[in-house]
Structure formats: C-alpha cells, structure tokens
Design a protein around this motif. Structure first.
Motif, PDB file in Angstrom:
ATOM      1  N   TYR A 239       0.853  -1.197   0.000  1.00 41.50           N
ATOM      2  CA  TYR A 239       0.000   0.000   0.000  1.00 41.50           C
ATOM      3  C   TYR A 239       0.888   1.246   0.000  1.00 41.50           C
ATOM      4  N   HIS A 362       8.100   4.659  -2.236  1.00 38.60           N
ATOM      5  CA  HIS A 362       8.202   4.233  -0.834  1.00 38.60           C
ATOM      6  C   HIS A 362       9.377   4.905  -0.127  1.00 38.60           C
ATOM      7  N   ARG A 367      14.198   6.211   4.093  1.00 38.66           N
ATOM      8  CA  ARG A 367      12.982   6.448   4.863  1.00 38.66           C
ATOM      9  C   ARG A 367      13.152   5.896   6.271  1.00 38.66           C
ATOM     10  N   LYS A 381       9.037   9.051   4.720  1.00 38.56           N
ATOM     11  CA  LYS A 381       9.720   8.688   3.469  1.00 38.56           C
ATOM     12  C   LYS A 381      10.510   9.904   2.988  1.00 38.56           C
TER      13      LYS A 381
END
Ligand SMILES: Nc1nc2c(c(=O)[nH]1)N[C@H]1C(S)=C(S)[C@@H](COP(=O)(O)O)O[C@H]1N2
Ligand SMILES: [Mo]
Length: 520
Positions: A239, A362, A367, A381
C-alpha cells in the motif's frame, strides 16, 4: 453562403475559447516548469495545497471511496471544476474581455501563492505561472476575437448571418490553441521525467549486504489457504499513503540527513556514509492509521537499514528531549517518541525494501521504519532531517490536522478468507486471516461463526513480534445458507482486541472484523 446561428451555439463557442485558453495556460506553465522545482508547476502546487488543507474526515472519505486511487480522484475532480470555470471565463470574455483578462491575472496570483506556499520554492519558481498567465491571456484574446467574427455584425442584419469562412477561422483558432496546450503539457511532463536521474540511479544502485541479515521466514508463517495474502508483501502490492502528488525524485548523491536540535552534537550524514555503516535487516509490518477495520492499508516487508539509535547515540540527545521530529524532502513531518528510536527495537533509517533499493514511491533513497507505530508518526519517506525536540514544542503534519500526537498501532485482526459476500463450498471450509500487534506479538486468535461460541484458531508460526501473524479456523460442517464470521485477537501480554467500533480518526480504528458469506 451564409447560415443562421442561435445564441446557444454562440455561447458554446465562447465556452470552448475559454477552455482551450485555460489549457494553453497550464500547458505553457507545465513546459516552463521543467527547469525549476517540481512544485513550480501550478497544477502540482494547487493539488499539493489542496491535500494539505483536506480535513481528516474528507481524507478518510477519499481513502474509503477511492482507496489508493484517492489522488487520481482528486485530479479528476480538480479537472472538472477547472473545466467549468474556464468555460465560464470564455462566456464572460464575450462581453467583457478586459474583465476576463483581469480574472486570469487574479487566477495567476492565486496559483502563484500556492506555489510560493510550498516548502522549498523560491521567487524563480513563479516564472512558470507567469508565463502561463501571459499565454492564457493572449490565447483568450485570439480565440474570443475569432468567436466574435462568427457573430457577424448584428446591426446590419436582422438574423445572425455567419460567413462560413469566419467559422472555419474560429475552428482553426481553437484547434491550434488546443493542440498547443496538449503538446506543451505532454512535452513538459516528458522532459521533467527525463531530466530526473533518481529512477536511473536507483536502477543501477547496488546495495551492500547486511552485516546482520534477517533470519529466514519460518516455513510455517504462511497459512496454506487460497486467497490469503503473502506473509511478505511484494513491493508492487505494498500500500502507498502520502501527501506527495509527484513522487519526490532525489539523487542519492545530493541526499544528506541532518540530526540537530536538543543534542550535544549536531550531525550530518550522506548516502555513501550511511551505506558504509553496518546495516541490519528486519521484517516489520507497516500500518496506516487510516486503515478501517478489515482494510488493506497494511503491508509487511524486509527492510535493510541502519538503526536510528546508533546515530542518536552519536548526537547524544539532552535529557529533557522526548520526541524526534522527522522531515521529508517534500515538507511532511512526523513526531516519533524519542524512546521508540533509542530502545532496543530496530527503528531503522531504511535504504532497502525486500532486497531492492526503496522504490521511489516508498521513500527512495532513505525512509524511516519504526516497529509498533502507525506510519503517520514514524515512517517518514524521503527523510532529510531529524530534529530532537519535545512534544510540547513542536507539532507534526497530521497533528496540526486533528490527529493524535502519539500513534501506537492498535492490536487488530482481519478476516481475509472468505471475502465479504463470497459464496463458498462447505467442503474444506476455512476462515483465515491476519492479526497484528507490532512489537508485542500475537498470542491467540478466536473466531466466532454466527452467534456461536468463540473458537480458538490455529496460529501460523510467528515470524517476529514486529510482523503480522496469520491464523486459520478449519470448519468441518456448516449448513447451506448465509453466515457471518467474526474475529478477535489477543496480544502476548494477554490483552484482548477492543470490541467497540471506532473510526480511524484521531488515532486508529477499533472493532472486531466481521464478514458475511454464503455456503452453497
Ligand atoms: N514524506 C512522507 N512520508 C510519509 C507520509 C507522507 O505523507 N509523506 N505518510 C506516512 C503515512 S501516513 C504512512 S501510513 C506511511 C506509508 O508508507 P508506504 O507508502 O511506504 O506504505 O508513510 C508515512 N510516511
Ligand atoms: Mo498513514
């Protein structure tokens, strides 16, 4: 040969003139934004500004209604509003062209303000908007003149008689403007992506091996039931939630992380230095605070990174500090309890995700990943700055928008099989799913069929306490017809998942997940 034109058709011509002129405005701005920062494109700036002012309920609604297509939905609704406004502008320009030009200038000022309000934009980033405004005014002038010519001269005719040549002239003006808008806009987008080296660098990047590799996934971590999610989520299916309309594209060569604030020593580290540290690997299940009961905003990956506690140990936080405010390249911030970054859990500055460099969306190149906390308070991120501070001195992005300052992940469980409303066969019927209590671990899962007794489900082998855990209840016989299954989990400290249904705002949904299904 002449023909008669109704006032309605006339109005459409002006509306069209307005729409293609607005198109040229944005096409020129898009092309002109290529040499400047991303947010210098007025389209990107307005979208980003809109996301920032979105109240939490609307954010929830957008995620619930459109899932991770929430940004596409935003672009489409912005497009519809813009189209209507542009058509109206064209119709206005018929009688009051100076007034319409004035409106374009006002619009440019509003767009310029949106660009200006973005983090890290400067005066030069207003050039694309200004260029777009000039082009828009000229185009409106040109197409409205052409539309006027099709009206003929009203005084000398009782009917509106239109020479065919002026209609052809109008069509040409509109198509030239429209084609220009599309060519410049598409060309601008293409050039900005060519210009960006981030994805090329990422492709070529060879990450070092972990000094401390993750243990292999236990064979029994995956329940063998059709329709169950994979224990380790593939990157392409992971996701994605963030406020970035255009994914930040950072060349690792230019990446630096600053650590400062309430510390004895300020630090700075660049990408090469980060990769030279002894990296560790661990599997951690990330979850979004906006995930509704039964939702899919959760994923499990193997992260490669450097423990944040090691960097903080070098900077030496002052005793009164209790929070780290992390900031991303695009201005997003998160407030993480200092303790979660210094205790023995593996809070990481991550560079790798499932044996690859982080995908751009991502967080490439770096991150944060912190086991046990929702993403909005921990998983920054494109992170570039860590400020050691106090909760009573700074508020992070979502905390200024009504969400809690602290966001520990709530003990939760979800039924994945059968899917809601599915029709299943009574043979080999299984109720299966996932449960999570990051950094505590799951000790027991119970499933109830209809209003029957709670039955203990079989648990998959535990991977780590930082990952989710699958479960299955095999059902021997169930009568044909409609049924429900409900699930609840216990963590390793014996706590039972909260039954009371609560919405995600302000710090995470609660409630037991229930699905209805039909047995053939
Ligand atoms: N820069 C930035 N980092 C961010 C966010 C964001 O909006 N901007 N969103 C956070 C939220 S709310 C979540 S749930 C996680 C999601 O991480 P993912 O998109 O890699 O799944 O990222 C976090 N990190
Ligand atoms: Mo989130």
């Amino acid at each position: 040969m002449n023909s008669t034109v109704s006032p309605n058709v006339q109005r459409w011509r002006y509306a069209l003139a307005g729409v293609v002129s607005a198109g040229l405005f944005f096409g020129v701005a898009e092309l002109a934004s290529v040499p400047f920062t991303r947010a210098s494109s007025p389209l990107v700036a307005v979208g980003a500004w809109f996301i920032d002012i979105t109240p939490p309920w609307l954010k929830d609604f957008a995620i619930a209604a459109f899932g991770t297509n929430d940004k596409l939905a935003l672009f489409i609704s912005m497009g519809i509003v813009a189209l209507l406004a542009a058509a109206l502008l064209g119709i206005l320009a018929r009688r009051a062209s100076a007034f319409a030009a004035g409106l374009i200038i006002l619009l440019a000022i509003a767009l310029g303000t949106a660009v200006w309000s973005r983090a890290a934009t400067g005066i030069l980033d207003l050039v694309p908007t200004a260029a777009g405004a000039v082009a828009g005014i000229l185009a409106l002038n040109y197409t409205v003149r052409a539309a006027e010519a099709t009206e003929g001269s009203n005084s000398s005719h009782t009917e509106h008689e239109v020479p065919r040549s002026s209609r052809r002239e109008f069509l040409r003006a509109v198509s030239v403007t429209a084609a220009g808008a599309v060519l410049l806009g598409v060309g601008g987008r293409a050039l900005s992506s060519v210009r960006n080296v981030a994805s090329a660098t990422r492709e070529a990047l060879q990450l070092p091996r972990a000094a401390t590799p993750a243990a292999a996934v236990p064979a029994g971590a995956q329940i063998n039931v059709d329709g169950m999610p994979q224990h380790v989520t593939p990157n392409a299916e992971f996701y994605r939630i963030d406020t970035a309309l255009r994914v930040p594209e950072i060349d690792p060569k230019n990446w630096r992380l600053r650590i400062h604030g309430m510390v004895e020593e300020d630090l700075e580290i660049d990408f090469a230095e980060l990769l030279a540290q002894p990296l560790i690997e661990s599997r951690v299940t990330l979850a979004c605070v906006s995930n509704p009961v039964g939702g899919e905003l959760i994923g499990n990956a193997k992260w490669l990174g450097y423990p944040i506690r090691e960097l903080l140990a070098r900077a030496r936080p002052l005793p009164e500090a209790d929070m780290v405010l992390s900031t991303s390249h695009d201005g997003f911030t998160a407030s993480t309890p200092l303790e979660a970054l210094t205790d023995d859990r593996d809070a990481l500055l991550a560079v790798g995700m499932n044996d690859e460099p982080l995908p751009l969306e991502h967080g490439f190149p770096v991150r944060m990943v912190v086991p046990g906390l929702y993403g909005y308070v921990s998983a920054t991120k494109w992170v570039i700055d860590l400020e050691v501070t106090r909760f009573d001195q700074a508020l992070a992005y979502w905390s200024t928008r009504g969400w809690s300052t602290h966001g520990p992940i709530k003990l939760s469980s979800r039924i994945d099989v059968p899917r809601a409303k599915a029709t299943v066969s009574s043979e080999k019927l299984a109720i299966a799913g996932t449960a999570w209590a990051q950094h505590t671990g799951i000790s027991k899962v119970e499933v109830r069929l209809d209003d029957g007794p709670w039955q203990q489900a079989e648990l998959a082998e535990q991977d780590s306490v930082d990952t989710w855990r699958q479960f299955v209840l095999r059902v021997d016989s169930l009568a044909a017809g409609e049924h429900t299954a409900t699930v609840r989990a216990y963590d390793r400290e014996g706590r039972l998942q909260i039954e009371e249904p609560m919405s995600p705002a302000p710090n995470g949904a609660t409630g037991w997940h229930r699905v209805s299904f039909t047995v053939k």
